[in-house]
Design a protein around this motif. Structure first.
Motif, short mmCIF file in Angstrom:
data_model
loop_
_atom_site.label_atom_id
_atom_site.label_comp_id
_atom_site.label_asym_id
_atom_site.label_seq_id
_atom_site.Cartn_x
_atom_site.Cartn_y
_atom_site.Cartn_z
N SER A 150 0.72 -1.55 -0.40
CA SER A 150 0.42 0.20 -0.32
C SER A 150 0.83 1.68 0.02
N LYS A 151 1.88 1.29 0.75
CA LYS A 151 2.28 2.54 0.66
C LYS A 151 3.81 2.53 -0.55
N LEU A 152 3.94 0.74 -1.08
CA LEU A 152 4.82 1.15 -2.21
C LEU A 152 3.54 2.18 -3.65
N ALA A 153 2.53 1.23 -3.79
CA ALA A 153 1.22 2.22 -4.27
C ALA A 153 0.84 4.17 -4.81
N GLN A 154 1.44 3.90 -3.01
CA GLN A 154 1.95 5.35 -3.17
C GLN A 154 2.63 6.08 -3.22
N MET A 155 4.02 5.85 -3.64
CA MET A 155 4.80 6.56 -3.81
C MET A 155 4.96 6.01 -5.70
N TYR A 156 4.57 5.13 -6.34
CA TYR A 156 4.27 4.93 -7.77
C TYR A 156 3.17 6.31 -7.49
N PHE A 157 2.17 6.32 -7.25
CA PHE A 157 1.57 7.49 -7.41
C PHE A 157 1.56 8.72 -7.61
N GLY A 158 2.30 9.03 -6.57
CA GLY A 158 3.11 10.53 -6.21
C GLY A 158 4.41 10.94 -7.71
N LEU A 159 4.38 9.31 -7.86
CA LEU A 159 5.71 9.57 -8.83
C LEU A 159 4.64 9.88 -10.30
N GLU A 160 3.90 9.01 -10.61
CA GLU A 160 3.16 9.35 -11.62
C GLU A 160 2.10 10.87 -11.64
N LEU A 161 2.01 10.72 -10.26
CA LEU A 161 1.30 12.55 -10.55
C LEU A 161 2.54 13.43 -11.03
N ASP A 162 3.28 13.25 -10.41
CA ASP A 162 4.19 14.36 -10.81
C ASP A 162 4.60 14.22 -12.14
N ARG A 163 4.42 13.18 -13.25
CA ARG A 163 4.75 12.71 -14.38
C ARG A 163 3.39 13.88 -14.90
N ARG A 164 2.32 13.47 -14.44
CA ARG A 164 1.18 14.00 -16.06
C ARG A 164 1.02 15.27 -15.52
N LEU A 165 1.08 15.82 -14.08
CA LEU A 165 1.08 17.30 -13.46
C LEU A 165 2.10 18.35 -14.58
N ARG A 166 3.56 17.52 -14.84
CA ARG A 166 4.11 18.56 -16.00
C ARG A 166 3.46 17.91 -17.77
N ALA A 167 3.58 17.34 -17.67
CA ALA A 167 2.88 16.60 -19.04
C ALA A 167 1.11 18.05 -18.81
N ALA A 168 0.64 18.54 -17.84
CA ALA A 168 -0.14 19.34 -18.13
C ALA A 168 0.58 21.16 -17.91
N ASN A 169 2.06 21.10 -17.74
CA ASN A 169 2.60 21.97 -17.16
C ASN A 169 2.11 23.35 -15.89
N SER A 170 1.85 22.35 -14.95
CA SER A 170 0.97 22.94 -13.46
C SER A 170 1.83 23.08 -13.18
N THR A 171 1.70 23.91 -12.00
CA THR A 171 2.19 24.56 -11.26
C THR A 171 2.40 24.19 -10.40
N VAL A 172 1.82 23.15 -10.10
CA VAL A 172 2.27 22.06 -8.68
C VAL A 172 2.66 21.54 -8.64
N LEU A 173 3.65 20.78 -7.52
CA LEU A 173 4.94 19.56 -7.68
C LEU A 173 3.93 18.50 -6.99
N SER A 174 4.67 17.69 -7.32
CA SER A 174 4.08 16.12 -6.33
C SER A 174 5.46 15.91 -5.88
N VAL A 175 6.17 15.56 -4.92
CA VAL A 175 7.07 15.38 -3.71
C VAL A 175 6.67 14.36 -3.00
N LEU A 176 7.49 13.37 -3.28
CA LEU A 176 8.06 11.85 -2.51
C LEU A 176 8.93 12.27 -1.26
N ALA A 177 8.58 11.52 0.07
CA ALA A 177 9.50 11.82 1.17
C ALA A 177 8.70 10.70 1.64
N HIS A 178 10.12 10.44 3.08
CA HIS A 178 10.23 8.85 3.76
C HIS A 178 10.31 9.11 5.44
N PRO A 179 10.14 8.64 5.83
CA PRO A 179 10.93 9.15 7.12
C PRO A 179 11.90 8.28 7.90
#
Length: 325
Positions: free
Chosen positions: A189-218
């Motif tokens: 489930s945590k791996l799915a979240q990390m895939y989501f964060g990376l894929e979200l950023d790829r799609r945001l970049r393709a849409a020229n969005s100003t929003v960033l998607s970033v991953l972090a882990h403790p």
């Protein structure tokens, strides 16, 4: 510019985990901000002067966290948002009740971790850990999209886990109906979240969005190495002494919050990055670390994205919503 934020020999500015930059006038939402890593993310962000919203399904636990934060940061501007990621039908109502014109960042931190069988499901019929940790945040992002896009530089910070590094997704059994082992299901489930964060950023970049998607882990973060924050967390002297040897390799949850806080605040952070502890990815001050191994598999990320859209019924027409093509 002060010395603490001046350039280092590596060419990057130094980051002081104990004195993050001011963020007055900005608003941050931390899911699961009432306990654990999320509590310390909220406490540290509150110290910057920002408005911090604690997303929590428990009013009592949220109230205790607010009292604790205000005791540490007397000027803190913090409040509670009722939020149940296991109940997808409630998420739009929760976002509507935020009552803000924009959201500068959301920290996707809340999570369920089960140690023992049997397999459990949400009211929606999803496996509890996958449904809460991944699908709940996936759908929440859609409803937050307009607010994040309205900010000058909105950020989605998804908190992954070191536990995900040894797992692989089974795209044919995302809900663990065929192979349910609690620790494995949690890691996936945590791996799915990390895939989501990376894929979200790829799609945001393709849409020229100003929003960033970033991953972090403790990294490795233990309660027994975590400073007390009564009544949210109380560490006994005995527990602290027993944990001292482990402190050579791992850390407490206060330090475990540092990568997510930096991912929210540091102007040098870039979309698609992964932030974690400096020492072997387990402890220490935060740094950007390479995204490698199975996390670089964009085909798996895209297939997970499509499956998540089908499972949540996410609407591609909303903002930069999760089903954006």
């Amino acid at each position: 510019m002060s010395s603490r934020s001046g350039p280092s020999r590596s060419g990057h500015h130094r980051w002081d985990v104990h004195r993050p930059p001011p963020a007055r006038g900005r608003t941050f939402l931390v899911t699961g901000g009432n306990a654990g890593i999320g509590y310390f993310v909220a406490e540290q962000l509150a110290g910057t002067g920002a408005t911090v919203v604690l997303g929590s399904r428990s009013p009592d636990k949220a109230a205790a966290a607010l009292v604790s934060i205000r005791s540490r940061v007397p000027s803190a501007d913090v409040r509670h948002l009722p939020l149940d990621l296991a109940d997808p039908a409630s998420l739009k109502t929760s976002v509507d009740s935020l009552d803000v014109d924009r959201l500068d960042a959301v920290v996707h931190n809340a999570g369920v971790a089960l140690d023992d069988p049997p397999r459990r499901e949400t009211a929606h019929g999803d496996e509890l850990m996958f449904g809460t940790n991944h699908l709940g945040h996936f759908l929440l992002t859609q409803w937050l999209a307009p607010l994040l896009a309205a900010a000058p530089a909105g950020r989605v910070v998804t908190v992954g886990s070191f536990a995900a590094k040894s797992e692989r997704l089974d795209l044919a059994d995302l809900q663990s109906t065929e192979d349910y082992r609690p620790k494995r299901t949690y890691g996936r489930s945590k791996l799915a979240q990390m895939y989501f964060g990376l894929e979200l950023d790829r799609r945001l970049r393709a849409a020229n969005s100003t929003v960033l998607s970033v991953l972090a882990h403790p990294g490795g973060a233990l309660d027994s190495l975590t400073p007390s924050r009564p009544p949210v967390h109380v560490r006994t002297a005995g527990a602290r002494l027993r944990a001292l040897p482990a402190g050579l390799l791992i850390q407490g949850k206060e330090a475990g919050a540092w990568p997510a806080v930096r991912a929210v605040l540091d102007p040098e952070v870039r979309g698609g990055q992964l932030w974690g502890p400096r020492v072997f990815g387990l402890r220490g001050r935060p740094r950007a670390e390479p995204v490698k191994g199975h996390l670089t598999d964009t085909a798996v990320a895209a297939r997970l994205w499509d499956a998540s859209c089908e499972l949540t019924g996410a609407d591609p027409a909303l903002g930069f919503g999760p089903c954006l093509r």
